[in-house]
Design a protein around this motif. Structure first.
Motif, PDB file in Angstrom:
ATOM      1  N   GLN A  73     -30.892   4.487   7.463  1.00 17.46           N
ATOM      2  CA  GLN A  73     -30.855   4.422   9.542  1.00 17.46           C
ATOM      3  C   GLN A  73     -29.261   3.229   9.385  1.00 17.46           C
ATOM      4  N   LEU A  74     -29.704   1.881   8.454  1.00 18.66           N
ATOM      5  CA  LEU A  74     -28.429   1.619   8.148  1.00 18.66           C
ATOM      6  C   LEU A  74     -27.166   2.278   7.295  1.00 18.66           C
ATOM      7  N   GLU A 105     -26.440   5.451   7.440  1.00 24.06           N
ATOM      8  CA  GLU A 105     -26.341   6.039   8.567  1.00 24.06           C
ATOM      9  C   GLU A 105     -25.177   5.378   9.684  1.00 24.06           C
ATOM     10  N   GLN A 106     -25.492   4.724  10.084  1.00 26.50           N
ATOM     11  CA  GLN A 106     -24.932   3.120  10.772  1.00 26.50           C
ATOM     12  C   GLN A 106     -23.723   2.692  10.407  1.00 26.50           C
ATOM     13  N   LEU A 107     -23.899   2.726   8.806  1.00 19.38           N
ATOM     14  CA  LEU A 107     -22.214   1.731   8.097  1.00 19.38           C
ATOM     15  C   LEU A 107     -21.795   3.510   7.626  1.00 19.38           C
TER      16      LEU A 107
END
Lengths: 468, 468
Positions: B209-210, B212-214
């Motif tokens: 998820q990290l 993805e967000q970055l």
């Protein structure tokens, strides 16, 4: 006057009287009782009009004495420097500025002073947190809190905001690790690398650093020490460049404590709608109001594009590391970003703080603090106007600092190191902009009481700054 | 054997004996005293060799009984599924997976259970924090802590890491709001948008998820449940694509609790140097070791490119929200990113936790917890192997969960909603990868004691999973 409510009519009539000097600075306004009978209005209507003028910093309530005109103390000269409009640029913060930022975060003239007794408000706060720790049960400690945070704290915050004219539900709030964390989430959610963000100049340096680290470009909008961001300048900026977001502090912007008038707020929201901006409202100073806390810009946000960011750091404790955000149309994305970058906040801590709010301790702390801050501010401004050269200062109705403009030959940046060697920390003007402006300005805090060592440090400032 | 130390010679000799089945699973090794006299070695040398084998999960110490071979319990079948190598891709996490992640963060089979008494270790921890709150003085609450965090806590963490063979100075550590926050800072500091990051598959979904967000791309490296990331596969990946960073959990990777052997660690570091990678070590499970906590990869990092990330969430309390990071060559950038995205951590909290470490409470908690976790793990594995169909499980020597591989027809993702309706939370296999693999796998936690309601939930699992 046709479409106006009665309170708006009264507010306009009183404002006109102040502008016409029917009531001069320091004068007492007619009492609520006399306004009711002369104007044939209800007590609630009169109070509402007076509170709105108070929120704009035009009048102030003195307990048991009435309302007084507080526009501007006699003989005080206000800052005249104004930022230039320049094209958007990437932000680059020098090491010297980073060093200054690190030290100035304490909002003090002196290096860290951690002695003495804890104020009663903080003792009570710590007791609430201690009780929450002792109340933990079973496997509470084995669970992560929900990303939005403890619902009890969000309920208390919703009640707190309702007093300021903003009807928010707990579901619209997300707990963060402070306001800087909230601003980070707001920018991550609403902008992409390379986007242009409009900011106040002079404005909060923490925002400039955040823009640098997120690879965003900045355009600075000239900002007055009385009314905040200049709406004509913002309009010009928006017409010239594609701006994605605008960060503003309508309630007591740092460094000077400007309070944005209602009409400016409406114009800002209209501009935001026309240019499809995200508006990031830094509301952190609202509860340092010397009068009633002003309504947030967010209260007028019918278009769901104002992201409100705030925390307890300025009005209660910096060591709590608790803030909140209301993310408007970006709220789901913000919740997800909080989960992904941090998982959760401490539940016991949120429980302790919500109890501190629920039992009335927070409100009574704010009331007491208001009087202390007013005293601190008045002493600071009085002292500045005894300096040997011309000094112009902002007259904040809230916030924790005064913006000081010195004669053009002064270079506050080069005075910084000299101050440090002499045990005095100043916050030089160039910190509050990316374009090297405001070299003859500085921010001075009145967050702390003027005890002997602070008074002495303040007394040494003219020598440090003026005789370079 | 020429260049080897005496302890290495003994370690090799014992290992060979285990591989040759001179000592079989469950057998007691010769006592320390007999090894000293037979091999003509000092007690310290023998103990060092035994502790190294223990750290690799090959043997285990039983108090007052000696060392026993613990390679693999009899009759247990290990997982055989292996991830495919696929080209780097952006990460996209579906809403269903987000929902599952939100609920599974509790690491439990049951929805939140917060009743009962607090364990003595947490009572002691909360007392330490309460004392720190009461010790606050003067204007402590008016100051932000330094970005690196309270030096007393960093000193305690340095001492704690020294026991695991890593000599770190407090200046090399920065306090964070948990391990997820540390991973976020590590990626922000070492990567740029669009870069490729290598991760374990199956691996930790929070990392996916990290990424993805970055805006980072991911390449998955097949990972064994015994020895962690496959080094042949990593080498192949690094030769085919330009990879900027690699995230690994050498000490008990989630979901299966794999422990990376020393030789793999050395090969990983050699590959990192050759391909100029940042290596991000997720060390969060190290102190859940069922034997001695293994040395971190970071202890071997002569090239200053391993960023160690950890927290107290898995071994002590998730509600503390305290972690740490050692950023190698990126450390200054990480300190700055922490300042800019969050300003600081709570000082009183760090003081409370450092006192809890300094007075020995933390170490004794870890010792007690080890025995509990071992019991929980053994009961879980024994229960899984009574299921009506073939079940393969990892045999973790640490961590809080077992990776379970079911027959190919099972679809754990579709069982998730059915479980939820029946009051059982499972963590389906596809969560641990971006490529939809591991549909017939799931992670089951043994973090909590097997009380009646958990045993009952575990008993309902075969029905939920196998009879779809």
């Amino acid at each position: 006057m046709g479409g106006e409510y009665l309170y708006q009519q009264l507010e306009g009539w009183l404002l006109q009287g102040i502008l016409d000097q029917r009531w001069k600075l320091g004068d007492r306004l007619p009492s609520i009782r006399s306004l009711c009978s002369e104007q044939k209005l209800s007590k609630a209507t009169v109070q509402h009009a007076l509170q709105r003028l108070e929120a704009q910093g035009l009048i102030e309530a003195r307990p048991k004495a009435g309302y007084f005109v507080s526009l501007q103390p006699d003989g005080v000269k206000k800052p005249v420097s104004r930022a230039r409009i320049e094209a958007p640029r990437p932000v680059s913060v020098s090491d010297l500025l980073l060093d200054i930022m690190g030290r100035s975060a304490a909002f003090d003239l002196l290096p860290d002073l951690h002695s003495g007794d804890l104020p009663p408000a903080i003792v009570a706060l710590n007791r609430s947190i201690g009780r929450a720790l002792r109340r933990q049960k079973g496997e509470d400690y084995q669970y992560y809190d929900k990303p939005a945070g403890f619902v009890g704290l969000r309920e208390q915050l919703a009640l707190h905001h309702a007093k300021r004219g903003w009807a928010v539900s707990p579901e619209q709030l997300c707990i963060t690790s402070g306001c800087q964390h909230a601003l980070f989430l707001a920018l991550m959610a609403s902008c992409e690398r390379g986007d242009v963000v409009a900011v106040e100049a002079p404005g909060f340096y923490g925002v400039l650093q955040l823009l640098e680290q997120l690879g965003l470009r900045v355009v600075e909008v000239p900002t007055s020490m009385d009314t905040g961001m200049d709406m004509d300048a913002l309009e010009e900026v928006l017409e010239r460049w594609k701006v994605r977001a605008c960060i503003v502090s309508p309630s007591f912007a740092t460094p000077g404590g400007a309070l944005m008038p209602e009409a400016y707020k409406k114009r800002l929201l209209a501009l935001a709608e026309r240019h499809d901006l995200a508006v990031i409202e830094d509301d952190i100073y609202a509860d340092t109001a010397l009068g009633r806390s002003p309504d947030p810009l967010k209260a007028l946000d019918v278009d769901d594009r104002v992201i409100l960011c705030s925390s307890f750091s300025k009005c209660l404790s910096r060591d709590l590391r608790l803030g909140w955000i209301s993310g408007a149309r970006w709220h789901d994305r913000i919740l997800h970003l909080k989960l992904v970058t941090q998982l959760a906040s401490s539940n016991y801590l949120q429980q302790g703080v919500s109890e501190y709010m629920a039992d009335g301790s927070f409100s009574s702390h704010l009331r007491r603090q208001r009087h202390e801050l007013r005293t601190n501010r008045d002493k600071l401004i009085a002292s500045l106007h005894t300096w040997p050269e011309e000094v112009r200062t902002s007259i904040p109705q809230g916030g924790l600092s005064v913006w000081v403009e010195l004669p053009g030959h002064v270079d506050t940046l080069s005075s910084y190191m000299r101050g440090l060697e002499n045990g005095v920390i100043i916050t030089p003007g160039p910190l509050f902009s990316v374009s090297g402006q405001f070299a003859n300005c500085l921010r001075i805090s009145f967050a702390h009481p003027w005890n002997a060592s602070r008074k002495e440090a303040l007394g040494r400032l003219p020598g440090l700054l003026l005789n370079a």
